[in-house]
Design an enzyme around this catalytic site. Structure first.
Site, mmCIF file in Angstrom:
data_model
loop_
_atom_site.group_PDB
_atom_site.id
_atom_site.type_symbol
_atom_site.label_atom_id
_atom_site.label_comp_id
_atom_site.label_asym_id
_atom_site.label_seq_id
_atom_site.Cartn_x
_atom_site.Cartn_y
_atom_site.Cartn_z
ATOM 1 N N ASP A 269 -24.742 10.161 -20.025
ATOM 2 C CA ASP A 269 -23.798 10.700 -19.056
ATOM 3 C C ASP A 269 -23.480 12.149 -19.379
ATOM 4 O OD1 ASP A 269 -21.929 11.079 -17.082
ATOM 5 O OD2 ASP A 269 -20.310 10.076 -18.165
ATOM 6 N N LYS A 276 -19.739 17.735 -18.483
ATOM 7 C CA LYS A 276 -18.843 17.516 -19.612
ATOM 8 C C LYS A 276 -18.907 18.711 -20.573
ATOM 9 C CE LYS A 276 -19.277 12.451 -19.834
ATOM 10 N NZ LYS A 276 -17.849 12.104 -19.789
ATOM 11 N N ARG A 350 -17.585 3.897 -12.183
ATOM 12 C CA ARG A 350 -17.035 3.083 -11.097
ATOM 13 C C ARG A 350 -17.953 3.091 -9.877
ATOM 14 N NH1 ARG A 350 -11.832 6.805 -11.337
ATOM 15 N NH2 ARG A 350 -12.644 6.838 -13.466
#
Length: 493
Positions: A269, A276, A350
């Site tokens: 990720d 990030k 999600r």
């Protein structure tokens, strides 16, 4: 690892590399007195001199002894309470394994006479010992030329009655320990090895290993045909194709509704376009630990042979930035038909889970539990000790909390109130994928709850519990223990 049970009548005759004795300062247990007597009072003298105080998990290792057939003696303190807490028992057993393992012992005998754990019966102790010994043997070897030496211990004898119940407990504990290690190994693998296709291959291997497990893999074309555009939006920027992995364990009656466990499998990720920070981004290989726990749990329950139908689903994808990546402000339509405005592409877990949870409904499940390293907010709230538990059913939440206590894999019940739902409002879609800076773990669970209204559902946020950072960096294998305990309870095991 061979683990056996044997009633011990005369401790002085036990032939082992290392005899492990758990004592209080007074040597009040009969077996402790017998050892001290066989040694000519040497043990009580050591205590009276102040060289050993028998504090909980304190160790006294004697490599040369007389009066016993055992080659070595390892004495471990149990404190002064008549009953141990679960965590104290674990500390004692871990101290025994680590000390004997560091000494190179291959054969150990653990005396559990008069060891009482509050509200736990003897089989619980045997299951815990078997689990802890197996997890102590985990070594990461895949990408290191000189891995750490293997655990020396090969054979363990536990003092106890050789009954069906006790043997079953040992088998269950060993299976859960191996399942935890499967999850740890998958989590520890780097993202260039553990891709969505790699997870699919591991699932297929599980299907070959156990006749009770059948495996099917949905590629991106099949997912698109089902309308899984939320899941596919996450993988849009990656060269690695997404996979929806389905493992069906058939241990119950054909007519029994299955229990479903759903794992977030983001194999790496970056955050996507919402990139990030660079610090600790290497740890984002652990963003598939929910998926790893599903594989580990399926391995464990098949090895145990629990009489229950279970479906394991993994939504596997890689989240990368590129010219084809999903952008903040894009709107996608989920498998449920609900539309989602993606305000932050780093809230991607999600997005894959919501389609997997909709897919889970086709099995008419008795319960559904999703497992995900979902939010940094949960780490802030609970740290690494507890898994965040959210549920649309208080009875299910209570069962999971109790199972977490039994498994020493604890969770904490978090709110899922309608008050938080308004934070997901969007002017351009049915909902946004983030709810602002407040209560981030709660609003993430609220998002998932919109796709789980037709069945009993719980969400386990393992962002803090799934791996350790720093010197002991590595996957923990949680919550395989909790999941196995829950599934075993549903099967009546």
């Amino acid at each position: 690892m061979q683990i056996s049970l044997k009633p011990i009548k005369d401790v002085s005759t036990v032939n082992t590399n290392c005899l492990i004795l758990i004592v209080d300062r007074a040597l009040s247990a009969d077996i402790a007195k017998a050892v001290d007597s066989a040694m000519g009072g040497a043990l009580s003298q050591i205590i009276s001199r102040g060289d050993f105080s028998a504090k909980t998990a304190e160790t006294l290792y004697l490599p040369a002894i007389s009066g016993l057939k055992a080659q070595r003696l390892l004495v471990i303190g149990k404190g002064e309470n008549s009953e141990l807490k679960d965590g104290e028992f674990d500390k004692i057993i871990n101290a025994a394994i680590n000390t004997a393992g560091n000494a190179g012992c291959k054969d150990i005998s653990i005396m559990l006479d008069n060891i009482n754990v509050a509200d736990r019966k003897a089989p619980w102790q045997y299951q815990r010992v078997a689990q802890l010994i197996n997890t102590a043997g985990y070594r990461y070897t895949a990408t290191v030329s000189k891995p750490k030496p293997a655990l020396s211990i090969r054979r363990v004898t536990l003092q106890g009655a050789n009954t069906d119940a006790n043997r079953s407990a040992i088998h269950a504990g060993a299976s859960i320990g191996k399942g935890i290690n499967v999850a740890r190994n998958l989590g520890d693998l780097p993202g260039n090895i553990c891709t969505p296709n790699y997870l699919a291959s591991e699932a297929r291997a599980l299907g070959r290993k156990f006749e009770s497990i059948s495996v099917s893999i949905l590629d991106e074309k099949k997912m698109a045909a089902l309308g899984m555009h939320s899941l596919l939006s996450v993988t849009a920027g990656s060269d690695q194709p997404a996979r929806l992995i389905v493992m069906e364990y058939k241990g119950g009656k054909k007519s029994d509704n299955p229990h479903v466990i759903v794992g977030k499998g983001i194999t790496f990720d970056t955050g996507g376009i919402s990139l990030k920070p660079g610090a600790k981004m290497d740890e984002m290989k652990y963003d598939m630990c929910g998926a790893a726990s599903v594989v580990g749990t399926m391995n464990a329950i098949a090895d145990i042979g629990i009489k229950l139908n279970v479906v394991g689903i993994i939504a596997a994808a890689e989240n990368m930035p590129s010219g084809s990546a999903t952008k903040p402000g894009d709107v996608v339509t989920s498998m449920s038909g609900q539309t989602i405005e993606i305000l932050n592409t780093d809230a991607e877990g999600r997005l894959v889970l919501c389609d997997a949870l909709t897919f889970a409904g086709k099995f008419k499940p008795a319960s559904v539990i999703d497992i995900a390293t979902l939010t940094g907010a949960c780490v802030v709230a609970l740290g690494k000790h507890a898994t965040g538990l959210f549920s649309n059913n208080d009875e299910l939440a209570g069962e999971l909390l109790e199972c977490g206590q039994l498994a020493q894999d604890r969770a904490w019940h978090m709110p899922l109130w309608d008050d938080y739902q308004a934070q997901l409002d969007s002017n351009f879609a049915d909902m946004a994928n983030i709810g602002g800076p407040e209560a981030g773990s709660v609003t993430a669970a609220c998002f998932l709850s919109r796709f789980t209204k037709d069945y009993r559902w719980a969400h386990l946020d393992i962002a803090g519990a799934a791996w350790n950072s720093g010197a002991n960096k590595g996957a923990t294998g949680r919550p395989v223990g909790l999941l196995c305990q829950y599934l075993a309870s549903k099967a009546g095991n």
